[in-house]
Scaffold this motif. Structure first.
Motif, PDB file in Angstrom:
ATOM      1  N   GLN A  25       0.854  -1.504  -0.295  1.00  0.00           N
ATOM      2  CA  GLN A  25      -0.167  -0.192  -0.251  1.00  0.00           C
ATOM      3  C   GLN A  25       0.420   0.732  -0.330  1.00  0.00           C
ATOM      4  OE1 GLN A  25      -0.450   1.930   2.921  1.00  0.00           O
ATOM      5  NE2 GLN A  25       0.706   0.433   4.553  1.00  0.00           N
ATOM      6  N   ASP A  26       0.486   2.063  -1.044  1.00  0.00           N
ATOM      7  CA  ASP A  26       1.236   3.593  -1.058  1.00  0.00           C
ATOM      8  C   ASP A  26       0.336   3.995   0.084  1.00  0.00           C
ATOM      9  OD1 ASP A  26       0.411   4.077  -4.517  1.00  0.00           O
ATOM     10  OD2 ASP A  26      -1.172   3.580  -2.207  1.00  0.00           O
ATOM     11  N   GLU A  30      -1.410   3.042   8.730  1.00  0.00           N
ATOM     12  CA  GLU A  30      -0.745   1.995   9.838  1.00  0.00           C
ATOM     13  C   GLU A  30      -1.102   0.522   9.615  1.00  0.00           C
ATOM     14  OE1 GLU A  30       2.483   5.157  11.228  1.00  0.00           O
ATOM     15  OE2 GLU A  30       1.844   2.687  11.977  1.00  0.00           O
ATOM     16  N   TYR A  31      -2.254   0.681   9.622  1.00  0.00           N
ATOM     17  CA  TYR A  31      -3.188  -0.943   9.710  1.00  0.00           C
ATOM     18  C   TYR A  31      -3.333  -1.581   8.188  1.00  0.00           C
ATOM     19  CZ  TYR A  31      -4.593   1.386  13.895  1.00  0.00           C
ATOM     20  OH  TYR A  31      -5.233   1.290  15.709  1.00  0.00           O
ATOM     21  N   MET A  32      -3.480  -2.882   8.607  1.00  0.00           N
ATOM     22  CA  MET A  32      -2.928  -3.787   7.357  1.00  0.00           C
ATOM     23  C   MET A  32      -3.786  -4.993   7.913  1.00  0.00           C
ATOM     24  SD  MET A  32       0.057  -2.888   4.888  1.00  0.00           S
ATOM     25  CE  MET A  32      -0.573  -3.749   3.580  1.00  0.00           C
ATOM     26  N   TYR A  33      -4.309  -5.653   6.661  1.00  0.00           N
ATOM     27  CA  TYR A  33      -5.220  -7.064   7.104  1.00  0.00           C
ATOM     28  C   TYR A  33      -5.129  -7.787   5.469  1.00  0.00           C
ATOM     29  CZ  TYR A  33      -7.615  -2.755   9.446  1.00  0.00           C
ATOM     30  OH  TYR A  33      -7.649  -1.885  10.957  1.00  0.00           O
ATOM     31  N   TRP A  34      -5.659  -8.808   6.009  1.00  0.00           N
ATOM     32  CA  TRP A  34      -5.707  -9.638   4.895  1.00  0.00           C
ATOM     33  C   TRP A  34      -7.365 -11.235   5.241  1.00  0.00           C
ATOM     34  CZ3 TRP A  34      -3.702 -10.990   0.541  1.00  0.00           C
ATOM     35  CH2 TRP A  34      -2.427 -10.772   0.551  1.00  0.00           C
ATOM     36  N   TYR A  35      -7.526 -11.004   4.742  1.00  0.00           N
ATOM     37  CA  TYR A  35      -9.414 -11.488   4.743  1.00  0.00           C
ATOM     38  C   TYR A  35      -9.278 -12.659   4.125  1.00  0.00           C
ATOM     39  CZ  TYR A  35     -11.207  -7.251   6.802  1.00  0.00           C
ATOM     40  OH  TYR A  35     -11.602  -5.953   8.197  1.00  0.00           O
ATOM     41  N   ARG A  36      -9.715 -13.697   3.424  1.00  0.00           N
ATOM     42  CA  ARG A  36     -10.732 -14.929   2.602  1.00  0.00           C
ATOM     43  C   ARG A  36     -12.010 -14.372   2.755  1.00  0.00           C
ATOM     44  NH1 ARG A  36      -9.852 -20.934   4.098  1.00  0.00           N
ATOM     45  NH2 ARG A  36     -11.106 -21.078   2.362  1.00  0.00           N
ATOM     46  N   LYS A  71       6.929  -0.928   6.648  1.00  0.00           N
ATOM     47  CA  LYS A  71       5.128  -0.277   7.108  1.00  0.00           C
ATOM     48  C   LYS A  71       3.907  -0.933   5.233  1.00  0.00           C
ATOM     49  CE  LYS A  71       3.395   3.824   8.329  1.00  0.00           C
ATOM     50  NZ  LYS A  71       3.168   5.141   8.302  1.00  0.00           N
ATOM     51  N   GLN A  72       4.808  -0.500   4.507  1.00  0.00           N
ATOM     52  CA  GLN A  72       4.131  -1.069   3.619  1.00  0.00           C
ATOM     53  C   GLN A  72       3.669  -1.809   2.452  1.00  0.00           C
ATOM     54  OE1 GLN A  72       7.577   0.339   3.558  1.00  0.00           O
ATOM     55  NE2 GLN A  72       8.227   0.106   1.157  1.00  0.00           N
ATOM     56  N   ASN A  73       4.345  -3.337   3.438  1.00  0.00           N
ATOM     57  CA  ASN A  73       4.530  -4.718   2.741  1.00  0.00           C
ATOM     58  C   ASN A  73       3.335  -5.543   3.793  1.00  0.00           C
ATOM     59  OD1 ASN A  73       5.120  -3.525   0.410  1.00  0.00           O
ATOM     60  ND2 ASN A  73       6.815  -4.613   0.720  1.00  0.00           N
ATOM     61  N   SER A  93      -6.064  -2.113   4.156  1.00  0.00           N
ATOM     62  CA  SER A  93      -5.271  -1.416   5.116  1.00  0.00           C
ATOM     63  C   SER A  93      -6.089   0.078   5.590  1.00  0.00           C
ATOM     64  CB  SER A  93      -3.887  -0.689   4.027  1.00  0.00           C
ATOM     65  OG  SER A  93      -4.524   0.371   2.828  1.00  0.00           O
ATOM     66  N   SER A  94      -6.017   0.703   6.338  1.00  0.00           N
ATOM     67  CA  SER A  94      -6.581   1.954   7.071  1.00  0.00           C
ATOM     68  C   SER A  94      -5.997   2.630   7.495  1.00  0.00           C
ATOM     69  CB  SER A  94      -7.919   1.547   7.738  1.00  0.00           C
ATOM     70  OG  SER A  94      -7.554   0.691   8.300  1.00  0.00           O
TER      71      SER A  94
END
Lengths: 113, 112
Positions: A25-26, A30-36, A71-73, A93-94
């Protein structure tokens, strides 16, 4: 504006193989998530991260590992793929200023044979 | 057990009429709610939100209503347009890490 980019878009694996899904994300979030996403189940949270170097379990973490070295990955790993992990995977991301909508990538369609 | 439920998998509406999408939740600690729209082969995109201190939020053709006592929220689209045809997800959050629980989605088809 790239936003959230997921790599690869499609992948077919054999049972027992390993792979890593990459999310970038660019937006300096701060927050990142993985969903299925599975039919009839909506999106379920696998793992999430509240900052560089941090990770935490979501609703369905078993069989997956994650890392947030930059932070971006945000990387999602499958060490030994199983047919039950056939799904569409979304990264999001949020920001962290109160409640904010999550920004999603376009997904990775993963099939485990 | 799913904490956020969308009991209608699909909805078909004529162009120009109102679309009403429903969502129920079980966790009384949820205090922020979102609606997302998703087209095929794309990720969900944010549509509209509401916090638990309000019972209505409006943005153009889209209005979200929250009934806390019934643990129910709805999305109204007026007037509906063919471009609104998509899958709509509701989502709810109860913590400070912005973690959301999603419903299973409702596929809206707006007929010209």
């Amino acid at each position: 504006n790239a936003g959230v980019t997921q790599t690869p878009k499609f992948r077919v694996l054999k049972t027992g193989q390993s792979m890593t899904l990459l999310c970038a994300q660019d937006m300096n979030h701060e927050y990142m998530y993985w969903y299925r996403q599975d039919p009839g189940m909506g999106l379920r949270l696998i793992h999430y991260s509240v900052g560089e170097g941090t990770t935490a379990k979501g609703e369905v973490p078993d069989g997956y590992n994650v890392s947030r070295l930059k932070k971006q990955n945000f990387l999602l790993g499958l060490e030994s793929a199983a047919p039950s992990q056939t799904s569409v995977y979304f990264c999001a991301s949020s920001g962290w200023t109160g409640w904010e909508p999550q920004h999603f990538g376009d997904g990775t369609r993963l099939s485990i044979l | 057990d799913q904490q956020v439920k969308q009991n209608s998998p699909s909805l078909s509406v004529q162009e120009g009429r109102i679309s009403i999408l429903n969502c129920d939740y079980t966790n009384s600690m949820f205090d922020y709610f979102l609606w997302y729209k998703k087209y095929p082969a794309e990720g969900p995109t944010f549509l509209i939100s509401i916090s638990s201190i309000k019972d209505k939020n409006e943005d153009g053709r889209f209005t979200v209503f929250l009934n806390k006592s019934a643990k129910h929220l709805s999305l109204h689209i007026v007037p509906s347009q063919p471009g609104d045809s998509a899958v709509y997800f509701c989502a709810a959050s109860a913590d400070n890490f912005n973690k959301f629980y999603f419903g299973s989605g409702t596929k809206l088809n707006v007929k010209p």
